[in-house]
Design an enzyme around this catalytic site. Structure first.
Site, mmCIF file in Angstrom:
data_model
loop_
_atom_site.group_PDB
_atom_site.id
_atom_site.type_symbol
_atom_site.label_atom_id
_atom_site.label_comp_id
_atom_site.label_asym_id
_atom_site.label_seq_id
_atom_site.Cartn_x
_atom_site.Cartn_y
_atom_site.Cartn_z
ATOM 1 N N TYR A 128 -2.307 0.245 10.675
ATOM 2 C CA TYR A 128 -2.316 -0.170 9.265
ATOM 3 C C TYR A 128 -0.959 0.127 8.644
ATOM 4 C CZ TYR A 128 -3.900 -0.698 4.428
ATOM 5 O OH TYR A 128 -4.046 -1.101 3.127
ATOM 6 N N SER B 3 0.841 -1.192 0.000
ATOM 7 C CA SER B 3 0.000 0.000 0.000
ATOM 8 C C SER B 3 0.880 1.247 0.000
ATOM 9 C CB SER B 3 -0.893 0.023 1.252
ATOM 10 O OG SER B 3 -1.588 1.247 1.370
#
Length: 254
Positions: free
Chosen positions: A162, A149
């Protein structure tokens, strides 16, 4: 003329929706037989039927990869059906955002279990088969693509844990790449920016309204197929060329 992945086998985790489903379709279009791994069996069966109707080959494997035994079993089912494994796409992921102060640690546990432990368990189980495939025809090379990501490149407020998981995915990818690259198992990370998918829908309403919805309303974000195209690009390079990192962003994402 044979497609680029004809005679090979791919396993895609998190294949029941979004990037995983789009990637499975794309690899099947390229000629790979595809193991569809996920928890939602009904969606996997629908995707399998779609792939086979289009002339491809797919195997449904309902499994929770956060359980090491199930992750190992998922890989084994693919091997038993197809006899080999050439490509692993570690796509399964969970994004639960919010401040660290007052956070629910169960959300942290769930993210770490899916984003890190599930990826590790599946990779460990797949590696012996990938190493073997890299020594065999038709391509004499194998691939691991980890879906990272932009959050694995840049830390942001509200993304703390995250960020932890995705920075970890990137670090693991590079370490493993150095370990197996000379044995022709290519290991790369694909880093999407904002993608239209279910990923953000698992957040609490107040988190969505603060951190997710405004951005998606103002920006022309990526489609899952954009990421699937990136995966296909990485795994169809000639044997002598490896893509270690691919960053795909919405044009408008600053």
């Amino acid at each position: 003329m044979a497609s680029k992945l004809t005679g090979t086998v791919a396993l895609v985790t998190g294949a029941s929706s979004g990037i995983g489903a789009a990637t499975a379709r794309r690899l099947a279009e390229q000629g790979a037989s595809v193991g569809l791994v996920g928890r939602r069996k009904d969606r996997l069966e629908a995707l399998s039927a779609e792939i086979e109707q289009a002339g491809g080959t797919a195997l449904v494997v309902a499994a929770d990869i956060t359980d090491r035994i199930q992750a190992e079993g998922a890989v084994q089912q693919v091997i038993e059906r197809f006899g080999r494994l050439d490509t692993l796409v570690n796509n399964a992921g969970l994004m639960l955002l919010g401040p660290v102060v007052g956070a629910d640690p169960e959300e942290w546990d769930r993210m770490i279990a899916v984003n890190v432990q599930g990826l590790l368990y599946t990779t460990r189980a797949a590696l012996p088969h990938l190493l073997q495939a890299a020594e065999q025809d038709p391509r004499q090379v194998a691939d691991i693509v980890n879906i990272g990501s932009y959050a694995g490149r840049v830390a942001s407020k509200g993304y703390g844990v995250y960020n932890v998981t995705k920075f970890g995915v990137h670090a693991f990818t590079e370490s493993l790449r150095q370990e197996v690259t000379q044995r022709h198992v290519r290991v790369g990370v694909l880093e999407p920016g904002a993608v239209q998918s279910e990923l953000g829908t698992h957040n609490r309403p107040e988190i969505r309204s603060e951190l997710i919805d405004p951005y998606f309303q103002e920006t022309e974000v990526l489609a899952a197929e954009d990421i699937a195209d990136g995966v296909a690009y990485m795994v169809t390079r000639p044997r002598h060329a490896a893509v270690g990192e691919l960053w795909i962003m919405p044009t408008e994402q600053a």
